[in-house]
Scaffold this motif. Structure first.
Motif, mmCIF file in Angstrom:
data_model
loop_
_atom_site.group_PDB
_atom_site.id
_atom_site.type_symbol
_atom_site.label_atom_id
_atom_site.label_comp_id
_atom_site.label_asym_id
_atom_site.label_seq_id
_atom_site.Cartn_x
_atom_site.Cartn_y
_atom_site.Cartn_z
ATOM 1 N N LEU A 1 0.829 -1.206 0.000
ATOM 2 C CA LEU A 1 0.000 0.000 0.000
ATOM 3 C C LEU A 1 0.862 1.253 0.000
ATOM 4 O O LEU A 1 0.569 2.219 -0.713
ATOM 5 N N ARG B 1 -8.436 -3.586 8.500
ATOM 6 C CA ARG B 1 -8.471 -2.559 7.462
ATOM 7 C C ARG B 1 -7.277 -1.627 7.624
ATOM 8 O O ARG B 1 -7.023 -1.108 8.719
ATOM 9 N N SER C 1 -5.787 1.840 5.913
ATOM 10 C CA SER C 1 -6.113 2.923 4.990
ATOM 11 C C SER C 1 -5.078 4.037 5.088
ATOM 12 O O SER C 1 -4.419 4.208 6.119
ATOM 13 N N LYS D 1 -4.252 8.132 4.795
ATOM 14 C CA LYS D 1 -4.814 9.479 4.867
ATOM 15 C C LYS D 1 -3.701 10.484 4.623
ATOM 16 O O LYS D 1 -2.641 10.422 5.255
ATOM 17 N N HIS E 1 -8.586 -4.622 -2.161
ATOM 18 C CA HIS E 1 -7.841 -3.369 -1.988
ATOM 19 C C HIS E 1 -8.243 -2.356 -3.041
ATOM 20 O O HIS E 1 -8.755 -2.692 -4.112
ATOM 21 N N ASP F 1 -5.953 3.375 -1.951
ATOM 22 C CA ASP F 1 -5.550 3.867 -0.635
ATOM 23 C C ASP F 1 -6.105 3.050 0.524
ATOM 24 O O ASP F 1 -6.156 3.531 1.654
ATOM 25 N N GLU F 2 -6.519 1.798 0.259
ATOM 26 C CA GLU F 2 -7.074 0.991 1.342
ATOM 27 C C GLU F 2 -6.976 -0.490 1.002
ATOM 28 O O GLU F 2 -7.079 -0.888 -0.166
ATOM 29 N N VAL G 1 -8.321 -4.356 2.784
ATOM 30 C CA VAL G 1 -9.068 -5.062 3.821
ATOM 31 C C VAL G 1 -8.715 -6.539 3.727
ATOM 32 O O VAL G 1 -8.780 -7.135 2.642
#
Length: 264
Positions: free
Chosen positions: A176, A200, A202, A204, A238, A241-242, A244
């Motif tokens: 990621l 999860r 993510s 930011k 996925h 930007d995330e 799971v």
């Protein structure tokens, strides 16, 4: 008439043999294709794990050296005291006992770190504890790249495979962050439901300054690497930007070793 019946029987026998051989050949071909696909999956999983371990090797080496450093310090203190004739025996005994205790701790630490390379077993671990261990392994590299980590999994319930976390979760976080060049906050959350622990991760955006160019890593971790490590045991989805990940928890069948997930 008898010859006609015998001829008809021979024709039917030949047809049956041809059908049987054709079915057998089809089964053999299907098995061969399945074996080739399994071998391909194993190769991809091994390549992905090698790439992940190459990325983790510097911090594993640093942690091993760090666990041995206190032993050297106490040993040096003991040596200096032995050179002084007035040193009390109690002080020498204390240093000797400290060395024994530190050696046991260092051995346990090194054995745990070696589990990243070749786990002897696949223990279950509390999700929050396992996530914290994996994040500690990559926190330094991520900080050098201007990534910060917010771990909100302290209240997560359920026990999951430690090997799955070490491989799939760690690779997913690296993949990621490898996919973006700008600073981000990494937010990790977890929840348990129906015998599954969902984690999860993510990204930011933050206003942190971009990191200075550093040493080039072995190679980037791609999403195909993460999927190869996940195999069929860990469900994975996925976006840019995330990501799971759904790990089977202890309430289901005990997770299997996914250090070579393509083989599982």
């Amino acid at each position: 008439m008898f010859r006609g019946l015998r001829g008809l029987a021979c024709v039917r026998a030949r047809n049956f043999a041809a059908h049987f051989n054709g079915t057998s050949n089809m089964n053999t071909q299907s098995n061969r294709v399945a074996n080739q696909q399994a071998d391909s999956g194993n190769t991809q999983a091994e390549a992905a794990q090698y790439a992940l371990l190459r990325r983790l090797a510097p911090v594993i080496r640093h942690n091993m050296a760090g666990s041995l450093q206190p032993i050297a310090m106490v040993a040096g203190m003991l040596e200096r005291r032995l050179q002084k004739p007035e040193t009390a025996p109690e002080a020498l005994l204390k240093n000797a006992r400290d060395i024994v205790a530190l050696s046991k701790e260092a051995a346990a630490s090194c054995m745990s770190l070696m589990g990243w390379f070749a786990p002897k077993e696949d223990p279950l671990v509390a999700a929050s504890k396992g996530v914290a261990e994996c994040l500690d392994m990559i926190a330094t590299e991520l900080s050098f790249r201007s990534f910060s980590i917010t771990n909100n999994t302290s209240q997560a319930e359920g026990e999951i495979s430690l090997t799955a976390l070490r491989n799939v979760f760690t690779a997913a976080v690296i993949a990621l962050t490898d996919a973006t060049a700008t600073p981000h906050e990494i937010v990790v959350e977890a929840e348990s439901s129906d015998g599954t622990v969902s984690i999860r991760v993510s990204l930011k955006k933050t206003n942190a300054p971009a990191s200075l160019p550093g040493s080039k890593p072995y190679r980037r971790i791609e999403w195909r690497d993460v999927q190869a490590l996940a195999g069929t045991l860990v469900r994975l989805s996925h976006t840019e930007d995330e990501v799971v990940m759904a790990f089977p928890s202890a309430t289901q069948n005990a997770p299997q070793d996914v250090s070579m997930a393509g083989q599982a």
